[in-house]
Write a protein that holds these residues in place. Structure first.
Motif, short mmCIF file in Angstrom:
data_model
loop_
_atom_site.label_atom_id
_atom_site.label_comp_id
_atom_site.label_asym_id
_atom_site.label_seq_id
_atom_site.Cartn_x
_atom_site.Cartn_y
_atom_site.Cartn_z
N SER A 20 34.15 12.64 93.93
CA SER A 20 33.57 13.75 94.53
C SER A 20 31.97 13.67 95.00
CB SER A 20 33.47 15.21 93.76
OG SER A 20 34.75 15.64 93.44
N THR A 38 37.56 18.15 90.39
CA THR A 38 38.54 18.62 91.63
C THR A 38 39.97 19.17 91.10
OG1 THR A 38 37.30 16.92 93.12
CG2 THR A 38 39.45 17.85 93.70
N SER A 42 40.29 18.33 97.67
CA SER A 42 39.14 18.89 98.23
C SER A 42 38.92 17.77 99.45
CB SER A 42 37.73 18.71 97.30
OG SER A 42 36.68 19.21 98.03
N LYS A 231 41.24 22.96 97.68
CA LYS A 231 40.01 23.38 96.85
C LYS A 231 38.87 23.88 98.02
CE LYS A 231 36.30 22.56 93.67
NZ LYS A 231 35.84 21.20 92.89
N SER A 232 38.62 23.16 98.81
CA SER A 232 37.45 23.18 99.88
C SER A 232 38.04 22.73 101.15
CB SER A 232 36.32 23.21 99.40
OG SER A 232 36.05 21.80 99.20
#
Length: 236
Positions: A20, A38, A42, A231-232
């Motif tokens: 990340s 995570t 993501s 997640k995003s």
């Protein structure tokens, strides 16, 4: 948001290796202040100029899919991760230079993504021995990145980097070793930046110039990824 062609690059590696932080650095050119685990996947996006400075220069979106989880997870978890492996154009394999096990596990991650992890509990690496034939027909560009370089004492760096150098050779890939807390590791014109740009150029060439269609030989098609499980998702 402008309409640009895009490619999909998986970012794979053990939990805690800094995927990340790496993705944030690649896409935002900033250090990730408070990284968290995570869950699922993501996605962030990097804008890349293909063949920058040449008449063929063109801008593309590089989608970086940071896949969470641990290698060797239960088959149900691995099956869930498989939805992220559809229509992949490139793979970045991330390991922690201070954690030898995370380096060895890159073989498991890559085989899982390529749908070749036929024996989930099998041992693919033993005392450094590795069968390169497992990747003989792989057409997907790979890049190996080692993180936490700053946590290795200078007197030990040569020893550690020599130990991990075989990874790039086994995967027929270039390697980058860096500190995700230092943006200068990817400064324009640096060796790391050149390798990274070369990798993204190769991914784009494989996707748009060398073959027609989304799939690369050796990478089986899967059900298309559905919405609601990321997640995003961020575009800059």
């Amino acid at each position: 948001m402008a309409s640009l062609d895009r490619v999909k690059v998986l970012v794979l590696g053990d939990s805690g290796v800094g995927k990340s932080s790496l993705v944030h650095l690649l896409c935002q050119n900033q250090v990730l202040g408070n990284p968290s685990w995570t869950v699922g996947c993501s996605v962030d996006v990097r804008v890349h100029d293909y063949k920058e400075g040449t008449p063929e220069e063109k801008t593309y979106y590089i989608e970086l899919w940071d896949v969470g989880g641990s290698v060797g997870s239960a088959s149900s978890v691995k099956s869930t991760r498989a939805v992220f492996y559809n229509s992949v154009n490139g793979i970045i394999l991330v390991h922690d230079l201070t954690n030898k096990k995370s380096s060895q596990n890159l073989y498991r991650w890559s085989l899982e993504a390529l749908n070749r992890d036929l024996v989930p509990t099998g041992v693919l690496v033993t005392n450094g021995d590795y069968d390169r034939e497992q990747f003989a027909d792989n057409q997907i560009p790979l890049l190996v990145i080692g993180t936490k370089l700053d946590q290795i004492h200078e007197t030990k760096r040569h020893e550690v980097l020599t130990r991990t150098a075989f990874l790039a050779e086994d995967f027929n890939a270039e390697e980058i070793n860096l500190d995700c807390t230092n943006p200068r590791c990817l400064a324009a014109g640096s060796s790391n930046a050149v390798k990274l740009s070369r990798f993204f150029d190769k991914v784009i060439e494989k996707r748009y110039f060398l073959r027609e269609g989304n799939q690369i030989p050796g990478f089986p098609d899967r059900k298309r990824f559905g919405g609601g499980t990321l997640k995003s998702l961020h575009y800059d």
